[in-house]
Design a protein around this motif. Structure first.
Motif, short mmCIF file in Angstrom:
data_model
loop_
_atom_site.label_atom_id
_atom_site.label_comp_id
_atom_site.label_asym_id
_atom_site.label_seq_id
_atom_site.Cartn_x
_atom_site.Cartn_y
_atom_site.Cartn_z
N ASP A 118 0.83 -1.21 0.00
CA ASP A 118 0.00 0.00 0.00
C ASP A 118 0.86 1.26 0.00
OD1 ASP A 118 -2.71 1.24 0.24
OD2 ASP A 118 -1.75 2.06 2.04
N GLN A 130 0.80 4.08 -2.88
CA GLN A 130 0.58 5.50 -2.61
C GLN A 130 1.71 6.36 -3.15
OE1 GLN A 130 -0.68 6.68 1.35
NE2 GLN A 130 -1.45 4.60 1.72
N SER A 134 1.10 9.16 -6.01
CA SER A 134 1.30 10.57 -5.70
C SER A 134 2.48 11.18 -6.45
CB SER A 134 1.52 10.76 -4.19
OG SER A 134 2.74 10.15 -3.81
N GLY A 159 -0.07 14.33 -4.53
CA GLY A 159 -0.82 14.58 -3.30
C GLY A 159 0.11 14.89 -2.15
N GLY A 181 2.72 13.09 0.88
CA GLY A 181 2.42 12.39 2.11
C GLY A 181 1.73 11.06 1.87
N CYS A 182 1.67 10.30 2.95
CA CYS A 182 1.02 8.99 2.88
C CYS A 182 -0.19 8.97 3.80
CB CYS A 182 2.00 7.89 3.33
SG CYS A 182 3.29 7.58 2.14
N ASP A 183 -1.22 8.27 3.38
CA ASP A 183 -2.42 8.09 4.18
C ASP A 183 -2.19 6.88 5.08
OD1 ASP A 183 -4.90 7.90 5.27
OD2 ASP A 183 -5.96 7.62 3.36
N LEU A 184 -1.76 7.14 6.33
CA LEU A 184 -1.42 6.05 7.24
C LEU A 184 -2.65 5.26 7.69
CD1 LEU A 184 1.39 7.69 9.40
CD2 LEU A 184 1.59 6.17 7.43
N ARG A 185 -3.80 5.90 7.70
CA ARG A 185 -5.04 5.18 8.03
C ARG A 185 -5.33 4.13 6.97
NH1 ARG A 185 -10.44 5.33 6.96
NH2 ARG A 185 -11.81 4.70 8.65
N ARG A 186 -5.18 4.51 5.72
CA ARG A 186 -5.39 3.56 4.62
C ARG A 186 -4.39 2.40 4.71
NH1 ARG A 186 -4.43 4.90 -1.82
NH2 ARG A 186 -3.39 2.92 -2.17
N THR A 187 -3.12 2.71 5.04
CA THR A 187 -2.11 1.68 5.18
C THR A 187 -2.44 0.74 6.33
OG1 THR A 187 -0.44 3.16 4.26
CG2 THR A 187 0.36 1.27 5.49
#
Length: 136
Positions: free
Chosen positions: A85, A89, A93, A110, A112-118
């Motif tokens: 993931d 991302q 991005s 975008g 940064g990384c979406d840590l919730r998604r990870t």
């Protein structure tokens, strides 16, 4: 080819038998045997080129996979899902060449990384995919 004697396997042509095993099947067995021998020899040769810490980690993983296979596979799948993931991302991005040549306003980066998604992907890998693949 030789003349058939006795009961004939259903795959053989009428009146002739090559052996009790079809030629293609024997060939596949020979290839599998050769591949297994080659991979063993490559592993033996490559073992001297790899640091001992890698060997210790691989041995610990193999031991854990033998002693607690379900837990080991669940954790492994969770880690691999999280890494996958994060890679997805970072690729998504990254600014595209055609977008950056058109100007800064059309950039799709975008950042940064979406840590919730990870975390969701890691949870899915550890709770669903890992145990499912273990019992499959």
């Amino acid at each position: 080819r030789r003349k058939a004697t006795g009961a004939q396997p259903p795959w053989a042509p009428h009146g002739y038998v090559v052996s009790e095993t079809p030629h293609e099947y024997r060939y596949a067995l020979q290839l599998a045997s050769a591949a297994a021998g080659a991979s063993y020899m490559l592993g033996v040769r490559a073992r001297s080129a790899v640091p001992s810490s890698v060997h210790r980690a691989a041995d610990a993983y193999a031991r854990a996979n033998t002693e607690r296979p379900l837990l080991t596979r669940a954790v492994t799948t969770a880690v691999l899902a999280a890494i996958g993931d994060l890679l997805a991302q970072s690729v998504a991005s990254a600014p595209r060449a055609e977008a950056s040549s058109a100007g800064p306003s059309s950039s799709s980066g975008g950042g940064g990384c979406d840590l919730r998604r990870t975390a969701v992907m890691a949870g899915w890998g550890g709770v669903c995919a890992g145990p499912f693949n273990h019992f499959w």
